[in-house]
Design a protein around this motif. Structure first.
Motif, PDB file in Angstrom:
ATOM      1  N   LEU A 158     -53.795  29.336 -50.358  1.00  0.00           N
ATOM      2  CA  LEU A 158     -52.525  28.461 -50.531  1.00  0.00           C
ATOM      3  C   LEU A 158     -51.553  27.753 -49.640  1.00  0.00           C
ATOM      4  N   ALA A 159     -51.106  28.709 -48.712  1.00  0.00           N
ATOM      5  CA  ALA A 159     -50.285  27.941 -48.039  1.00  0.00           C
ATOM      6  C   ALA A 159     -50.144  28.946 -46.449  1.00  0.00           C
ATOM      7  N   PRO A 160     -49.768  28.194 -45.433  1.00  0.00           N
ATOM      8  CA  PRO A 160     -49.677  29.161 -44.108  1.00  0.00           C
ATOM      9  C   PRO A 160     -48.315  29.642 -44.282  1.00  0.00           C
ATOM     10  N   ASN A 161     -48.204  30.574 -43.449  1.00  0.00           N
ATOM     11  CA  ASN A 161     -46.903  31.569 -43.656  1.00  0.00           C
ATOM     12  C   ASN A 161     -46.544  32.332 -42.327  1.00  0.00           C
ATOM     13  N   ARG A 162     -45.897  31.718 -41.443  1.00  0.00           N
ATOM     14  CA  ARG A 162     -45.662  32.484 -40.197  1.00  0.00           C
ATOM     15  C   ARG A 162     -44.856  33.758 -40.293  1.00  0.00           C
ATOM     16  N   ARG A 163     -44.871  34.778 -39.532  1.00  0.00           N
ATOM     17  CA  ARG A 163     -43.764  35.547 -39.411  1.00  0.00           C
ATOM     18  C   ARG A 163     -42.783  35.334 -38.237  1.00  0.00           C
ATOM     19  N   ILE A 164     -41.574  35.782 -38.282  1.00  0.00           N
ATOM     20  CA  ILE A 164     -40.827  35.204 -37.479  1.00  0.00           C
ATOM     21  C   ILE A 164     -39.810  36.317 -37.122  1.00  0.00           C
ATOM     22  N   LEU A 165     -39.360  36.499 -35.643  1.00  0.00           N
ATOM     23  CA  LEU A 165     -38.809  37.435 -35.294  1.00  0.00           C
ATOM     24  C   LEU A 165     -37.380  36.952 -35.354  1.00  0.00           C
ATOM     25  N   CYS A 166     -36.358  37.528 -35.775  1.00  0.00           N
ATOM     26  CA  CYS A 166     -35.053  36.885 -35.810  1.00  0.00           C
ATOM     27  C   CYS A 166     -33.905  37.839 -35.957  1.00  0.00           C
ATOM     28  N   ALA A 167     -32.621  37.378 -36.095  1.00  0.00           N
ATOM     29  CA  ALA A 167     -31.523  38.144 -35.830  1.00  0.00           C
ATOM     30  C   ALA A 167     -30.331  37.491 -36.166  1.00  0.00           C
ATOM     31  N   SER A 168     -29.340  37.940 -36.622  1.00  0.00           N
ATOM     32  CA  SER A 168     -28.037  37.172 -36.842  1.00  0.00           C
ATOM     33  C   SER A 168     -27.148  36.871 -35.464  1.00  0.00           C
ATOM     34  N   PRO A 169     -26.367  35.720 -35.600  1.00  0.00           N
ATOM     35  CA  PRO A 169     -25.550  35.631 -34.382  1.00  0.00           C
ATOM     36  C   PRO A 169     -24.795  36.677 -34.053  1.00  0.00           C
ATOM     37  N   ALA A 170     -24.035  37.322 -35.189  1.00  0.00           N
ATOM     38  CA  ALA A 170     -23.204  38.447 -34.898  1.00  0.00           C
ATOM     39  C   ALA A 170     -24.049  39.474 -34.138  1.00  0.00           C
ATOM     40  N   TYR A 171     -25.151  39.895 -34.551  1.00  0.00           N
ATOM     41  CA  TYR A 171     -25.816  41.005 -33.818  1.00  0.00           C
ATOM     42  C   TYR A 171     -26.060  40.436 -32.322  1.00  0.00           C
ATOM     43  N   LEU A 172     -26.509  39.248 -32.127  1.00  0.00           N
ATOM     44  CA  LEU A 172     -26.877  38.575 -30.663  1.00  0.00           C
ATOM     45  C   LEU A 172     -25.565  38.587 -29.695  1.00  0.00           C
ATOM     46  N   ALA A 173     -24.534  38.358 -30.530  1.00  0.00           N
ATOM     47  CA  ALA A 173     -23.194  38.156 -29.505  1.00  0.00           C
ATOM     48  C   ALA A 173     -22.862  39.778 -29.181  1.00  0.00           C
ATOM     49  N   ARG A 174     -23.132  40.970 -29.958  1.00  0.00           N
ATOM     50  CA  ARG A 174     -22.836  42.263 -29.817  1.00  0.00           C
ATOM     51  C   ARG A 174     -24.146  42.836 -28.719  1.00  0.00           C
ATOM     52  N   ARG A 175     -25.118  42.538 -28.965  1.00  0.00           N
ATOM     53  CA  ARG A 175     -26.046  43.227 -28.243  1.00  0.00           C
ATOM     54  C   ARG A 175     -27.113  42.197 -27.316  1.00  0.00           C
ATOM     55  N   GLY A 176     -26.876  40.979 -27.451  1.00  0.00           N
ATOM     56  CA  GLY A 176     -27.750  40.009 -26.631  1.00  0.00           C
ATOM     57  C   GLY A 176     -29.254  39.971 -27.285  1.00  0.00           C
ATOM     58  N   ALA A 177     -29.834  38.951 -26.603  1.00  0.00           N
ATOM     59  CA  ALA A 177     -31.253  38.583 -27.130  1.00  0.00           C
ATOM     60  C   ALA A 177     -32.429  39.288 -26.241  1.00  0.00           C
ATOM     61  N   ASN A 268     -50.597  34.380 -44.228  1.00  0.00           N
ATOM     62  CA  ASN A 268     -50.904  33.313 -45.182  1.00  0.00           C
ATOM     63  C   ASN A 268     -50.751  33.856 -46.541  1.00  0.00           C
ATOM     64  N   VAL A 269     -50.644  32.942 -47.313  1.00  0.00           N
ATOM     65  CA  VAL A 269     -50.357  32.995 -48.735  1.00  0.00           C
ATOM     66  C   VAL A 269     -51.907  32.660 -49.482  1.00  0.00           C
ATOM     67  N   VAL A 270     -52.712  33.271 -50.155  1.00  0.00           N
ATOM     68  CA  VAL A 270     -53.790  33.423 -50.790  1.00  0.00           C
ATOM     69  C   VAL A 270     -53.594  33.698 -52.187  1.00  0.00           C
ATOM     70  N   ALA A 271     -54.576  33.093 -53.304  1.00  0.00           N
ATOM     71  CA  ALA A 271     -54.784  33.323 -54.438  1.00  0.00           C
ATOM     72  C   ALA A 271     -56.203  34.226 -54.465  1.00  0.00           C
ATOM     73  N   LEU A 272     -56.039  35.262 -55.319  1.00  0.00           N
ATOM     74  CA  LEU A 272     -57.249  36.285 -55.067  1.00  0.00           C
ATOM     75  C   LEU A 272     -57.985  36.106 -56.482  1.00  0.00           C
ATOM     76  N   VAL A 273     -59.134  36.055 -56.544  1.00  0.00           N
ATOM     77  CA  VAL A 273     -59.904  36.293 -57.911  1.00  0.00           C
ATOM     78  C   VAL A 273     -60.988  36.977 -57.725  1.00  0.00           C
ATOM     79  N   LYS A 274     -61.599  37.702 -58.765  1.00  0.00           N
ATOM     80  CA  LYS A 274     -62.799  38.769 -58.580  1.00  0.00           C
ATOM     81  C   LYS A 274     -64.154  37.995 -58.384  1.00  0.00           C
TER      82      LYS A 274
END
Length: 304
Positions: A158-177, A268-274
């Motif tokens: 159906l569609a491509p779908n990446r997984r993304i590693l991310c964090a909020s700016p508040a976390y990055l300001a406190r702990r760094g990237a 990725n997103v798929v539709a399954l049938v039997k």
């Protein structure tokens, strides 16, 4: 002794992990489910489900009933499809299964629209944040995200779908990237428990190089993607989320992508049938609806 309505009721119950979940799927109260189950067990003279504080489990008799009920209901649906097909009518009951968050956002509306266009079709949508415990005869189309573990099913991309590693700016300001994947061992990470995956092993790859696995020690974990995402937005840690869920937050910079150049396994997103050969007219029609809706993945417009 029992009716086809009883069989369909029990198939729904067998596809859930608790009486409360079955009640939500049937849109009734938990006591109503319990009373109906007790009535079936009394009529049949056998115990069908064992109940405990951890949920429900089918007895041997319950598993036998699930198998035979699926066969009987499947044959009845096939007969209805064949008779409707001879009249050139798309008819019958369409049963769709999808992940909870994705299903609420993208699938529920498509199911309703398809039913509205097909006046002789009724439809049900079962949503779950965990892999559904369903009889193979208890669904027509399953929308699935990520690795496919059952090779007997037929998948329609159906569609491509990446997984993304991310964090909020508040976390990055406190702990760094983190500068490299190994740095995640020293960061606050949020894990999502789903699909029986090893949730504390995050796998990265850069270019054509070998895969690199990093074992994290999560400070927070949840079985729902919505909760994990909310924690990340609130600045509690680093999370891995699908692009369909994170795209809008990445666009507004409420979340910031991390480790550029390193990629996580796609989901990725798929539709399954039997079976490809035994599609009913309603199943084939809904597959066409899905493929048209995701030809241009709607979340890609939200990516920065």
């Amino acid at each position: 002794m029992i009716t086809t309505d009883d069989l369909r009721f029990f198939l729904t119950l067998a596809g859930t992990s608790s009486l409360a979940q079955a009640a939500r799927a049937l849109d009734v109260t938990p006591p109503a489910v319990t009373q109906r189950l007790h009535a079936m067990e009394k009529r049949l003279g056998v115990r069908l489900v064992n109940r405990s504080g951890r949920g429900t489990a089918l007895t041997d008799e319950g598993r036998l009933l699930t198998l035979r009920a699926g066969q009987i209901c499947g044959q009845l649906n096939d007969l209805a499809d064949e008779l409707a097909g001879r009249r050139g009518v798309v008819a019958g009951h369409l049963r769709v299964v999808a992940p909870l968050g994705f299903g609420q956002r993208y699938i529920a509306g498509l199911v309703a629209e398809f039913r509205q266009r097909s006046e002789n079709v009724t439809a049900s949508l079962t949503l779950s944040d965990g892999p559904p415990r369903l009889s193979s005869d208890n669904w027509d189309v399953m929308v699935h995200i990520g690795e496919l573990r059952d090779s007997t099913l037929v998948a329609y991309p159906l569609a491509p779908n990446r997984r993304i590693l991310c964090a909020s700016p508040a976390y990055l300001a406190r702990r760094g990237a983190p500068a490299k994947p190994e740095d995640l061992r020293d960061h606050d990470c949020i894990a999502l428990r789903e699909n029986d995956e090893d949730v504390t092993l995050w796998r990265f790859k850069r270019g054509r190089g070998p895969a690199l696995g990093v074992r994290i020690a999560p400070v927070l974990s949840s079985n729902t993607g919505a909760t994990a995402l909310e924690w990340a937005l609130a600045g509690h840690g680093i999370v891995v989320r699908s692009e369909w869920d994170a795209a809008a937050h990445l666009r507004t910079r409420a979340l910031v992508p991390l480790l550029p150049g390193w990629n996580l396994p796609e989901a990725n997103v798929v539709a399954l049938v039997k079976s490809r050969q035994e599609l009913s007219a309603r199943t084939a029609g809904f597959l066409s609806t899905l493929r048209a809706a995701f030809e241009a993945p709607p979340w890609r417009d939200a990516l920065p």
